[in-house]
Motif scaffolding. Structure first.
Motif, mmCIF file in Angstrom:
data_model
loop_
_atom_site.group_PDB
_atom_site.id
_atom_site.type_symbol
_atom_site.label_atom_id
_atom_site.label_comp_id
_atom_site.label_asym_id
_atom_site.label_seq_id
_atom_site.Cartn_x
_atom_site.Cartn_y
_atom_site.Cartn_z
ATOM 1 N N GLY A 25 0.804 -1.211 0.000
ATOM 2 C CA GLY A 25 0.000 0.000 0.000
ATOM 3 C C GLY A 25 0.838 1.262 0.000
ATOM 4 N N SER A 26 0.210 2.398 -0.312
ATOM 5 C CA SER A 26 0.932 3.670 -0.382
ATOM 6 C C SER A 26 1.463 4.091 0.986
ATOM 7 C CB SER A 26 0.011 4.761 -0.938
ATOM 8 O OG SER A 26 -1.157 4.881 -0.135
ATOM 9 N N LYS A 27 0.702 3.799 2.056
ATOM 10 C CA LYS A 27 1.147 4.192 3.396
ATOM 11 C C LYS A 27 2.415 3.446 3.788
ATOM 12 C CE LYS A 27 -0.488 4.884 8.141
ATOM 13 N NZ LYS A 27 0.747 4.387 8.758
ATOM 14 N N ALA A 28 2.468 2.150 3.455
ATOM 15 C CA ALA A 28 3.663 1.365 3.780
ATOM 16 C C ALA A 28 4.883 1.906 3.041
ATOM 17 C CB ALA A 28 3.441 -0.099 3.428
ATOM 18 N N LEU A 29 4.698 2.312 1.788
ATOM 19 C CA LEU A 29 5.812 2.869 1.028
ATOM 20 C C LEU A 29 6.242 4.219 1.590
ATOM 21 C CD1 LEU A 29 4.800 2.025 -2.661
ATOM 22 C CD2 LEU A 29 6.417 0.819 -1.187
ATOM 23 N N ALA A 30 5.261 5.030 1.979
ATOM 24 C CA ALA A 30 5.596 6.342 2.550
ATOM 25 C C ALA A 30 6.289 6.181 3.898
ATOM 26 C CB ALA A 30 4.339 7.189 2.693
ATOM 27 N N ASP A 31 5.808 5.242 4.723
ATOM 28 C CA ASP A 31 6.415 5.021 6.043
ATOM 29 C C ASP A 31 7.844 4.504 5.925
ATOM 30 O OD1 ASP A 31 4.094 5.857 7.197
ATOM 31 O OD2 ASP A 31 3.359 3.843 7.692
ATOM 32 N N ALA A 32 8.108 3.744 4.851
ATOM 33 C CA ALA A 32 9.465 3.218 4.662
ATOM 34 C C ALA A 32 10.460 4.316 4.325
ATOM 35 C CB ALA A 32 9.472 2.171 3.549
ATOM 36 N N VAL A 37 8.637 10.926 -0.683
ATOM 37 C CA VAL A 37 7.458 11.685 -1.071
ATOM 38 C C VAL A 37 6.286 11.236 -0.202
ATOM 39 C CG1 VAL A 37 8.184 12.101 -3.454
ATOM 40 C CG2 VAL A 37 6.915 10.027 -2.900
ATOM 41 N N SER A 38 5.207 12.000 -0.250
ATOM 42 C CA SER A 38 4.047 11.706 0.588
ATOM 43 C C SER A 38 3.259 10.520 0.055
ATOM 44 C CB SER A 38 3.131 12.928 0.651
ATOM 45 O OG SER A 38 2.543 13.163 -0.628
ATOM 46 N N SER A 39 2.395 9.973 0.925
ATOM 47 C CA SER A 39 1.556 8.854 0.499
ATOM 48 C C SER A 39 0.576 9.295 -0.581
ATOM 49 C CB SER A 39 0.812 8.272 1.704
ATOM 50 O OG SER A 39 0.009 9.262 2.329
ATOM 51 N N ALA A 40 0.150 10.577 -0.566
ATOM 52 C CA ALA A 40 -0.752 11.077 -1.607
ATOM 53 C C ALA A 40 -0.069 11.052 -2.972
ATOM 54 C CB ALA A 40 -1.212 12.493 -1.268
ATOM 55 N N THR A 41 1.184 11.477 -3.007
ATOM 56 C CA THR A 41 1.944 11.440 -4.268
ATOM 57 C C THR A 41 2.125 10.001 -4.739
ATOM 58 O OG1 THR A 41 3.135 13.465 -3.687
ATOM 59 C CG2 THR A 41 4.133 12.050 -5.360
ATOM 60 N N ILE A 42 2.414 9.118 -3.787
ATOM 61 C CA ILE A 42 2.587 7.707 -4.143
ATOM 62 C C ILE A 42 1.287 7.131 -4.685
ATOM 63 C CG2 ILE A 42 3.075 5.408 -3.204
ATOM 64 C CD1 ILE A 42 5.010 6.767 -1.240
#
Length: 338
Positions: A25-32, A37-42
């Protein structure tokens, strides 16, 4: 910049899914914090990747997983990865103790399976594929001739061809001399090109192609394509990546060596040091959920034999490609010294 970022997002999704077997998910990528970049951008980048068919959402509210096209994009943009030092040392240590060529091939397939945790396959070197020493044509009737092919290893193969017309002695002797000259010293691969050109010469006798085909078939007559497998149990360990009945179909395809050898030969013809076929690219229904990574090996850098691995599309492509490449290079050195 956005294209590079989307490629980085795809790479992160592939690596995350391969490592965990869970949608990313985008949140997991942003947290890593690897993308910066932000989860919104992802999420925006993931939406574009999904439109391009590179990732998919297995079910509502889930993260994303790579598609076959996504894996292909990932592999195509993958720089050559060096094998880890422990694995490189393992190859040298394990294979250097082999007592003969058969032993090193048997050891190679077991080692490759252990390094990649996949099914490994190695084709034995085509040691019978020797050069042609002499070709003779012998009349055995008005409209037939015997084609005798003597190889450098003293093997003799013979077959008959139809002349299909009245042939003078001079014409027959000239054809016999020419086909011998076009064949001398050539292995089957080079022989095919040479005789195809010879048979297509302007004014050539109509039965030249029949002679050419007979010579090539006879020259290949002693070549035995034998393959060995290891690691079939790894398919069971990857059971979550296959439908309930898929493993049996994959095993059946492996046992039918003709299918696998055709794929390996096609991949070798790609001209890459390591070739990859992903999912539907295998053009074999039973292997539609697998990926195959293969490389050729042989003396003098000539890929006369093949090795590779087969596993689920969710695999460690960089590590597997590095292992296949390294074992192929080692086997090439062994065959060179035989």
């Amino acid at each position: 910049m956005s294209e590079e970022r989307r490629r980085a997002v795809l790479r992160a999704i592939v690596e995350g899914y391969v490592a965990t077997s869970e949608p990313v998910g985008s949140k997991a990528l942003a947290d890593a914090a690897v993308l910066g970049v932000s989860s919104a951008t992802i999420r925006n980048d993931m939406a574009l990747l999904e439109e391009e068919g590179l990732i998919a959402q297995p079910h509502t509210s889930a993260g994303r997983i790579p598609t076959d096209a996504g894996y292909r994009s990932f592999v195509d943009n993958l720089a050559a990865t060096a094998l880890q030092d422990p694995h490189r040392r393992a190859i040298h240590t394990f294979l250097s103790d082999a007592v003969d060529l058969n032993d090193v091939v048997e050891r190679s397939v077991r080692l490759l399976s252990q390094l990649t945790r996949q099914v490994a396959v190695v084709q034995f070197p085509s040691i019978r594929e020797s050069a042609v020493r002499r070709v003779e044509l012998v009349r055995i009737g008005v409209d037939r001739a015997l084609v005798v092919v003597v190889s450098a290893d003293a093997r003799v193969e013979q077959s008959t061809v139809a002349l299909g017309e009245t042939v003078s002695d001079d014409e027959f002797e000239r054809t016999a001399r020419e086909v011998n000259e076009a064949s001398f010293g050539r292995t089957p691969a080079a022989l095919l090109a040479s005789l195809t050109q010879w048979a297509a010469r302007p004014g050539q006798v109509s039965w030249a192609q029949g002679v050419a085909d007979a010579v090539v078939a006879s020259a290949r007559g002693g070549t035995v394509e034998r393959v060995v497998f290891a690691g079939a149990a790894n398919l069971a360990r990857a059971g979550a990546d296959f439908e309930s009945d898929a493993i049996g179909s994959v095993l059946d395809a492996l046992e039918e060596q003709v299918v696998l050898l055709r794929l390996l030969h096609e991949m070798a013809a790609d001209g890459q040091d390591v070739a990859v076929r992903i999912g539907a690219e295998t053009r074999t229904e039973a292997l539609a959920r697998t990926s195959i990574i293969a490389a050729g090996y042989g003396p003098g850098g000539e890929a006369t034999s093949l090795l590779g691995t087969l596993g689920p599309t969710r695999m460690d492509y960089p590590g597997t490609m590095a292992a296949v490449r390294a074992v192929a290079r080692y086997l090439s050195r062994v065959v060179e010294n035989e």
